[in-house]
Design an enzyme around this catalytic site. Structure first.
Site, mmCIF file in Angstrom:
data_model
loop_
_atom_site.group_PDB
_atom_site.id
_atom_site.type_symbol
_atom_site.label_atom_id
_atom_site.label_comp_id
_atom_site.label_asym_id
_atom_site.label_seq_id
_atom_site.Cartn_x
_atom_site.Cartn_y
_atom_site.Cartn_z
ATOM 1 N N LYS A 1 0.846 -1.185 0.000
ATOM 2 C CA LYS A 1 0.000 0.000 0.000
ATOM 3 C C LYS A 1 0.885 1.240 0.000
ATOM 4 O O LYS A 1 1.826 1.353 0.798
ATOM 5 C CB LYS A 1 -0.884 0.008 1.260
ATOM 6 C CG LYS A 1 -1.938 -1.099 1.275
ATOM 7 C CD LYS A 1 -3.073 -0.810 0.307
ATOM 8 C CE LYS A 1 -4.262 -1.721 0.577
ATOM 9 N NZ LYS A 1 -5.364 -1.468 -0.393
ATOM 10 N N ASP B 1 -0.499 -0.672 -4.478
ATOM 11 C CA ASP B 1 -1.891 -0.222 -4.511
ATOM 12 C C ASP B 1 -1.901 1.200 -3.979
ATOM 13 O O ASP B 1 -1.575 1.436 -2.804
ATOM 14 C CB ASP B 1 -2.774 -1.125 -3.645
ATOM 15 C CG ASP B 1 -4.263 -0.761 -3.733
ATOM 16 O OD1 ASP B 1 -4.592 0.255 -4.385
ATOM 17 O OD2 ASP B 1 -5.093 -1.489 -3.148
ATOM 18 N N GLU C 1 -2.273 -0.562 -8.586
ATOM 19 C CA GLU C 1 -3.733 -0.568 -8.473
ATOM 20 C C GLU C 1 -4.209 0.857 -8.211
ATOM 21 O O GLU C 1 -3.657 1.553 -7.360
ATOM 22 C CB GLU C 1 -4.107 -1.508 -7.318
ATOM 23 C CG GLU C 1 -5.581 -1.840 -7.196
ATOM 24 C CD GLU C 1 -5.791 -3.079 -6.303
ATOM 25 O OE1 GLU C 1 -5.150 -4.107 -6.563
ATOM 26 O OE2 GLU C 1 -6.577 -3.004 -5.356
ATOM 27 N N ASP D 1 -9.824 -1.628 -9.159
ATOM 28 C CA ASP D 1 -10.455 -2.141 -7.933
ATOM 29 C C ASP D 1 -11.561 -1.173 -7.528
ATOM 30 O O ASP D 1 -12.738 -1.415 -7.778
ATOM 31 C CB ASP D 1 -9.393 -2.304 -6.837
ATOM 32 C CG ASP D 1 -9.986 -2.627 -5.468
ATOM 33 O OD1 ASP D 1 -11.151 -3.040 -5.404
ATOM 34 O OD2 ASP D 1 -9.273 -2.457 -4.452
ATOM 35 N N LYS E 1 -13.485 -8.932 -6.473
ATOM 36 C CA LYS E 1 -13.585 -9.315 -5.074
ATOM 37 C C LYS E 1 -14.920 -10.022 -4.872
ATOM 38 O O LYS E 1 -15.978 -9.374 -4.837
ATOM 39 C CB LYS E 1 -13.425 -8.092 -4.172
ATOM 40 C CG LYS E 1 -12.003 -7.514 -4.288
ATOM 41 C CD LYS E 1 -11.754 -6.346 -3.374
ATOM 42 C CE LYS E 1 -10.280 -5.941 -3.422
ATOM 43 N NZ LYS E 1 -10.001 -4.676 -2.704
ATOM 44 N N GLN F 1 -11.149 -9.300 0.044
ATOM 45 C CA GLN F 1 -11.571 -8.133 0.822
ATOM 46 C C GLN F 1 -11.206 -8.315 2.298
ATOM 47 O O GLN F 1 -12.005 -8.074 3.195
ATOM 48 C CB GLN F 1 -13.081 -7.911 0.647
ATOM 49 C CG GLN F 1 -13.574 -6.549 1.085
ATOM 50 C CD GLN F 1 -13.100 -5.448 0.166
ATOM 51 O OE1 GLN F 1 -13.528 -5.341 -0.964
ATOM 52 N NE2 GLN F 1 -12.166 -4.627 0.653
HETATM 53 MG MG MG Z 1 -7.289 -1.827 -3.749
#
Ligand code: MG
Length: 363
Positions: free
Chosen positions: A162, A190, A216, A241, A265, A293
């Site tokens: 992240k 992401d 992402e 996403d 997801k 998720q």
């Molecule tokens: Mg994401």
């Protein structure tokens, strides 16, 4: 033989303590897993279960709203109706993604049992194992690296890192991970919509040059022209996403051609809509990955079986259970050199005693 009807739908809220927090985006965080277990019983006695993970900052749902929408709106539309029409009936209610997704997955689980098939057979999923990734949140350097070391020792070989609160810090963390693991571990990013159009291409080039495989959602979803333009520059493959919560979102994103790989997801689109999304993505020549998720073991198992479909060629986010201290299942899932066994995912059951111990009682 006619399709069984839906006889009952039950929910229970359970709580699983985590090892540390998961932090992402500009200000989202998760400190414990407080999820909803959804059970569906069919008229022939078959049962199915699935997990709804409330994500207030993503979908606006809480455990209490999931229980309420199922009790007040979704279950009344389904009880007594043919199980194979469930999604079409609940799709009339907008949003409430994980409440609807869990019902749909539990219905498929029950229908598979009813037909004497495995869930994999029910879903047309033929692979024997799926490649998994682990979501590495934002946090203090020592904590994040210790967490990475722990999960790599547990079999993870792909980390989704992240990024988005501090670019220099993000890059330092990525370099740390690379010097720790070398080419034993693949990385991607992401950004959760935190980049700005003016320098997103340049930042993606930095990530590409560092050897990351994809990014992402670099830009805010509403900046549709900027996102399409960024994708057209083909700096780094982009994953959809946040921009593709539903099949309707996906149709718009395909029109705009904003991405390369679709992150499906199953907790938010169930199996029915996820299957439709796989088909749309395949026809458009897009890649597919699957996410749980941040589900517990039962959620990861349900997503993993879907990820065993042949179209899913990119690593899937199925390892959040490594961040949990407790489980409600009868066995753990194991990751061996980056892969999760579909047979193992098919064998996982909810353990009634563990579920009871973790269930939150109404005050
Ligand atoms: Mg994401």
């Amino acid at each position: 033989m006619s399709t069984p009807t839906i006889a009952a739908i039950e929910t229970s809220i359970f709580r699983l303590p985590m090892v540390g927090e998961l932090r992402w985006g500009s200000q989202s965080a998760l400190a414990e897993a407080r999820h909803v277990l959804v059970r569906v019983a069919l008229s022939d006695g078959s049962e199915g279960v699935a997990e709804a993970p409330p994500r207030p900052t993503i979908y606006g749902e809480t455990a209490a709203t999931i229980v309420a929408i199922i009790r007040d709106e979704l279950a009344p539309r389904l009880i007594g109706q043919p199980a194979d029409t469930a999604w079409a009936r609940i799709a009339l209610i907008p949003n409430n993604h994980t409440a609807k997704g869990a019902i749909d997955m539990a219905v498929h689980d029950a229908l598979a049992r009813s037909a004497g098939r495995t869930l994999a057979e029910q879903l047309g999923a033929t692979r024997e194992r799926v490649r998994v990734s682990y979501i590495l949140g934002i946090g203090a350097r020592d904590e994040v690296l210790a967490e990475a070391e722990r999960v790599v020792a547990q079999g993870v070989r792909v980390l989704k890192v992240k990024v988005g609160r501090d670019w220099d810090d993000d890059l330092a963390r990525i370099r740390d991970l690379q010097s720790m693991f070398g080419d034993r571990v693949d990385l991607y990013a992401d950004a959760n919509e935190t980049m700005v159009a003016a320098d997103a291409a340049q930042r993606l080039a930095v990530l590409r040059d560092l050897g990351l495989h994809y990014c992402e959602e670099p830009l805010p979803v509403e900046q549709v022209r900027a996102r399409a333009a960024l994708r057209a520059q083909t700096v780094l493959p982009l994953i959809a996403d946040d921009s593709a919560f539903t099949v309707r979102d996906l149709q718009r994103e395909l029109e705009l051609d904003t991405f390369d790989i679709l992150n499906i997801k199953t907790p938010r689109t169930g199996y029915t809509e996820s299957l439709a999304m796989v088909e749309l993505a395949r026809r458009a020549g897009k890649g597919v990955m699957v996410g749980s998720q941040a589900g517990s073991t039962i959620g990861a198992a349900r997503a993993a079986v879907f990820a065993a479909r042949a179209e899913v060629e990119h690593p899937s986010e199925l390892s959040f259970f490594l961040k949990l201290r407790e489980e409600i299942t009868d066995r753990p899932l194991t990751i061996v050199d980056g892969w999760l066994s579909v047979q193992e995912a098919l064998s996982v059951r909810v353990d009634p005693d563990r579920l009871r111990a973790m269930t939150l009682r109404a005050p």
